[in-house]
Every structure is written in structure tokens, then in C-alpha cells.
Design an enzyme around this catalytic site. Structure first.
Site, PDB file in Angstrom:
ATOM      1  N   ARG A   1     -24.499   7.030  13.208  1.00 27.03           N
ATOM      2  CA  ARG A   1     -23.995   7.205  11.859  1.00 27.03           C
ATOM      3  C   ARG A   1     -22.555   6.694  11.776  1.00 27.03           C
ATOM      4  O   ARG A   1     -21.832   6.671  12.765  1.00 27.03           O
ATOM      5  CB  ARG A   1     -24.039   8.680  11.450  1.00 27.03           C
ATOM      6  CG  ARG A   1     -25.456   9.222  11.322  1.00 27.03           C
ATOM      7  CD  ARG A   1     -26.157   8.638  10.112  1.00 27.03           C
ATOM      8  NE  ARG A   1     -27.473   9.227   9.919  1.00 27.03           N
ATOM      9  CZ  ARG A   1     -28.599   8.745  10.452  1.00 27.03           C
ATOM     10  NH1 ARG A   1     -28.544   7.657  11.210  1.00 27.03           N
ATOM     11  NH2 ARG A   1     -29.756   9.337  10.219  1.00 27.03           N
TER      12      ARG A   1
ATOM     13  N   ARG B   1      -6.363  -3.683  10.085  1.00 25.75           N
ATOM     14  CA  ARG B   1      -7.055  -4.970  10.126  1.00 25.75           C
ATOM     15  C   ARG B   1      -6.449  -5.901  11.166  1.00 25.75           C
ATOM     16  O   ARG B   1      -7.155  -6.707  11.766  1.00 25.75           O
ATOM     17  CB  ARG B   1      -7.011  -5.626   8.746  1.00 25.75           C
ATOM     18  CG  ARG B   1      -7.859  -6.891   8.645  1.00 25.75           C
ATOM     19  CD  ARG B   1      -8.274  -7.183   7.239  1.00 25.75           C
ATOM     20  NE  ARG B   1      -9.191  -6.183   6.720  1.00 25.75           N
ATOM     21  CZ  ARG B   1     -10.491  -6.153   6.989  1.00 25.75           C
ATOM     22  NH1 ARG B   1     -11.018  -7.035   7.819  1.00 25.75           N
ATOM     23  NH2 ARG B   1     -11.256  -5.226   6.461  1.00 25.75           N
TER      24      ARG B   1
ATOM     25  N   GLY C   1       0.815  -1.207   0.000  1.00 22.00           N
ATOM     26  CA  GLY C   1       0.000   0.000   0.000  1.00 22.00           C
ATOM     27  C   GLY C   1       0.851   1.260   0.000  1.00 22.00           C
ATOM     28  O   GLY C   1       1.946   1.274   0.547  1.00 22.00           O
TER      29      GLY C   1
ATOM     30  N   GLN D   1      -6.764   8.171   4.700  1.00 21.65           N
ATOM     31  CA  GLN D   1      -5.679   8.194   5.680  1.00 21.65           C
ATOM     32  C   GLN D   1      -4.307   7.996   5.050  1.00 21.65           C
ATOM     33  O   GLN D   1      -3.286   8.306   5.661  1.00 21.65           O
ATOM     34  CB  GLN D   1      -5.902   7.083   6.723  1.00 21.65           C
ATOM     35  CG  GLN D   1      -7.182   7.243   7.506  1.00 21.65           C
ATOM     36  CD  GLN D   1      -7.658   5.914   8.077  1.00 21.65           C
ATOM     37  OE1 GLN D   1      -7.454   5.642   9.249  1.00 21.65           O
ATOM     38  NE2 GLN D   1      -8.291   5.095   7.273  1.00 21.65           N
TER      39      GLN D   1
ATOM     40  N   GLY E   1       5.546  -1.872   3.686  1.00 22.11           N
ATOM     41  CA  GLY E   1       5.139  -2.486   4.945  1.00 22.11           C
ATOM     42  C   GLY E   1       5.439  -3.973   4.977  1.00 22.11           C
ATOM     43  O   GLY E   1       6.502  -4.426   4.531  1.00 22.11           O
TER      44      GLY E   1
ATOM     45  N   ARG F   1       0.479  -4.817  -4.889  1.00 20.35           N
ATOM     46  CA  ARG F   1       0.692  -5.835  -3.853  1.00 20.35           C
ATOM     47  C   ARG F   1       1.221  -7.157  -4.410  1.00 20.35           C
ATOM     48  O   ARG F   1       1.149  -8.194  -3.747  1.00 20.35           O
ATOM     49  CB  ARG F   1      -0.608  -6.072  -3.069  1.00 20.35           C
ATOM     50  CG  ARG F   1      -1.039  -4.850  -2.264  1.00 20.35           C
ATOM     51  CD  ARG F   1      -2.128  -5.190  -1.267  1.00 20.35           C
ATOM     52  NE  ARG F   1      -2.546  -4.033  -0.512  1.00 20.35           N
ATOM     53  CZ  ARG F   1      -1.920  -3.553   0.556  1.00 20.35           C
ATOM     54  NH1 ARG F   1      -0.814  -4.152   0.986  1.00 20.35           N
ATOM     55  NH2 ARG F   1      -2.367  -2.485   1.193  1.00 20.35           N
TER      56      ARG F   1
ATOM     57  N   ASP G   1       0.007   1.580   9.347  1.00 20.29           N
ATOM     58  CA  ASP G   1      -0.445   0.695  10.432  1.00 20.29           C
ATOM     59  C   ASP G   1       0.543   0.626  11.586  1.00 20.29           C
ATOM     60  O   ASP G   1       0.178   0.201  12.688  1.00 20.29           O
ATOM     61  CB  ASP G   1      -0.693  -0.719   9.900  1.00 20.29           C
ATOM     62  CG  ASP G   1      -1.889  -0.785   8.973  1.00 20.29           C
ATOM     63  OD1 ASP G   1      -2.801   0.053   9.127  1.00 20.29           O
ATOM     64  OD2 ASP G   1      -1.914  -1.667   8.089  1.00 20.29           O
TER      65      ASP G   1
END
Length: 373
Positions: free
Chosen positions: A291, A179, A12, A299, A110, A74, A135
Site C-alpha cells: 500500500r 524531488r 512553497g 508536511q 527556498g 511561485r 527540503d
């Protein structure tokens, strides 16, 4: 003869990649007299020989730009998508490394980058990596490039949503990336003053989250901000999958048992981060309008923060110095502000989870934040 190094970005995109490329490139070419070859679009480009010479002008004006000037995806060395077909491109990558007479290959990214770099290191290449991920889940470094920017973006989003939550007396759930780990959500939630923070490391009770929100309502605070990682999971789901695994072990054995375990793991990951389900349950429990705002790729975009630019420059220039010294098979990171190296064998296929006794968690609890447990 000049040392020639290759560089690519994979996985990413993240704020600060270009700043890292700039630090690496300026130090490698300007100080150590190296020649730098960039591969376009990660390992796909390396397999197809899609190269670009990175000279002095290539590093001008990119310090503050987001994304990556080289492009990324990826794909892995053993699974590259070419013309819509997945293939093992390891041999082509090794061949192009030799054909270009590379002294070393720098992989920036990453977990995808670390895992692929370790794979190529085992096949004889001189590889070194830089940690870039919002992350912040890589072992061997206190902070990854891109994390600080993502926290700022997410915290600002929570700041902006406060006014709507207060005006309409709503529960607003802000879903953030993460995640496997909750570093980003935890940091942004604390910085943005979230009332509830839910992260993968701490499975939550929906009822306890609802209780925390209702307690705020009883005190006259008729709104709540909930920061949730996309990988957060409820205790209810955890118990369900634990029972399913236990039943599988009792009824099956050998390969069949292993196959079912893998399937359960895949389904469990999909069950995590069901923010819509969480919103519906909280609305049922609290009777407060709820909501959802999903920050998603927002991000990962935009101008890197000053902190990330400094970190990227520090690690990029250190990487060039290490290559000059002949140090390979490591990831370049930072500990307490000092550059350190960690063997790729200790970084690849590892995840740095938020420790349950981490100071951020303790601090969140002490200011009254509910973590759902």
C-alpha cells in the site's frame, strides 16, 4: 528619516515563515526604528503594488501559526502571472521599489526566493534573504527554517503506519517531498524506523529492495516500511536515460543535441518518483500486499516546531541587524548554531544534495536500513 524595508515570501509555504517575519519585524521596528512594508502574494504583489504596513500588532500571535500572513506563489520577477497571462514584471518591480523608497528588500523562501533575489540584486536592488524550505536543500546553511517541523510530521506518519503494516503483514510505502534531494526522507525515515529509505542521491535497485524485505520476512518480520522521496529513481531508469543521451550525442550535434538533452532531462524527472510502479514491482517480487501513503502538502502545514521557531527568530533578528549594518546580497543562515552569511551568487541555482558519506547515511546502514543500492 526612517529606513523603509520591503519584505515578501515566495515559493512553497513552510512552517516557520511567520516566526521569521515576526523576528525580522520586531527587531527591525522595535530596535532599529525601521518601517516595514509587506508585499502580498510574493513578486506578483510587488509588481502590482499590493502592500500592507507591518506594524507591532501585525506580529502578535503569529509565532505559532503555519503558512504565511503575506501569501505566496511561485512567480518570479521575470515571469509573473497577471490576469492569467505570464509577463516579465521586472520593470514594475524595480519601479515600485524606487517609488516606495525602499532601503532594502527581504525575500523569504527556498530556491525560488534565492534565485529571484540574486536576479534583482544584479539589477541594483539591496536584497537579503532568509532560507525557508522543508527540503533543506539550500547551500550556505546547516538547516533551513521548516525542515525540523516537516521531519517531525513525516516521522509521526511512519510511526502511525507501523501498526497497520504489522497488523496486515503489508509493505507500506510512504512517499515524502524531496524531488531533488533526500534530506527530509532520510531524516524522517531514520527517526520513524523505516526499513528501507530511497532518496534521489542513491538510485535504487528494485530487486535489492525486494531482497531486503524478503530477508525480513524469513526472520518472521512479515511487514516493512519503505520511506521514499518523490524524486527517488531506479538504477534501471538511470541506465535507460544514460543510453538515450549517449545515442543522442552520437546522432546529433549543436542546438538539436542540446534540445533533445533538455527533453530527456524533463522526461527523466517525470520518471523519478513513480511510487505506484515501485509498489507494483515490490508486490510482484515479494508476493506481499503493498500500500502507498503520499504525505504531500501535509508536511508543509501546521504549527512550526519549537526548534523551527527558535531558528526563525534567530535568523529573522539577525537579518534586521545586517540591514542596519548595510549588509546586502547575502542569505542569512546558520553553521553549528552560529549565524553566517553566504553571498547570493553562491546560493542561487545551487542544490545541497545529501553527501554519500554523510553520517546519517552511515548510521542508517549500520542499523540495517536498506538504501536500495
Amino acid at each position: 528619516m526612517k529606513k523603509r524595508i520591503g519584505v515578501l515570501t515566495t515559493g512553497g509555504d513552510s512552517p516557520g515563515i511567520n516566526a521569521a517575519l515576526r523576528g525580522l519585524g520586531k527587531a527591525a521596528s522595535g530596535v532599529y526604528g525601521m518601517e516595514i512594508i509587506g508585499f502580498q502574494d510574493g513578486f506578483t504583489g510587488m509588481a502590482q503594488g499590493l502592500t500592507v504596513e507591518l506594524e507591532g500588532s501585525a506580529f502578535s500571535g503569529i509565532l505559532t501559526t503555519g503558512g504565511t500572513i503575506l501569501g505566496t506563489n511561485r512567480d518570479r520577477p521575470d515571469r509573473v502571472i497577471i490576469d492569467g497571462v505570464a509577463k516579465d514584471a521586472t520593470d514594475q518591480i524595480l519601479e515600485n521599489y524606487k517609488k516606495l523608497k525602499l532601503y532594502a528588500l527581504v525575500c523569504i523562501g527556498g530556491s525560488d526566493a534565492q534565485n529571484s533575489a540574486y536576479y534583482l540584486m544584479q539589477r541594483g536592488l539591496n536584497v537579503i534573504t532568509l532560507p525557508v524550505t522543508i527540503d533543506n536543500d539550500l547551500t550556505g546553511t546547516d538547516t533551513s527554517i521548516g525542515f525540523d517541523t516537516a521531519v517531525e510530521v513525516a516521522a509521526e506518519a511512519i510511526d502511525r503506519l507501523h501498526s497497520t503494516a504489522i497488523s496486515h503483514h503489508r509493505i507500506i510505502i510512504v512517499e515524502m517531498m524531496g524531488r531533488e534531494t533526500g534530506w527530509l526522507t532520510l531524516a524522517a525515515g531514520i527517526a520513524g524506523g523505516a526499513d528501507v529509505i530511497l532518496i534521489p542521491e542513491i538510485p535504487y535497485h528494485t530487486e535489492k529492495v525486494a531482497e531486503a524485505i524478503l530477508q525480513r520476512s524469513h526472520k518472521g518480520k512479515r511487514f516493512s516500511l519503505v520511506a521514499v522521496s518523490e524524486g527517488a529513481i531506479s538504477q534501471e531508469s538511470v541506465r535507460f536515460f544514460e543510453k538515450a543521451r549517449l545515442a543522442n550525442r552520437r546522432l546529433r550535434q549543436g542546438e538539436e543535441q542540446s534540445e533533445i538533452e533538455q527533453r530527456l532531462g524533463t522526461i527523466e524527472k517525470r520518471a523519478a518518483g513513480d511510487t505506484l510502479h515501485l509498489a507494483n514491482r515490490l508486490e510482484d517480487f515479494t508476493k506481499l500486499e503493498t500500500r502507498i501513503t503520499i504525505l504531500g502538502y501535509l508536511q508543509r502545514g501546521g504549527t512550526p516546531s519549537a526548534t523551527d521557531r527558535v531558528l526563525a527568530t534567530q535568523l529573522g533578528t539577525a537579518c534586521a541587524a545586517l540591514i542596519q549594518e548595510g549588509v546586502f546580497g547575502v542569505m542569512v543562515g546558520t553553521r553549528s548554531g552560529t549565524v553566517v552569511t553566504t553571498p547570493l551568487a553562491e546560493v542561487a541555482n545551487q542544490t545541497k544534495a545529501v553527501p554519500l558519506d554523510h553520517a546519517w547515511i552511515q548510521g542508517a546502514r549500520l542499523v540495517g536500513v536498506s538504501l536500495g543500492d
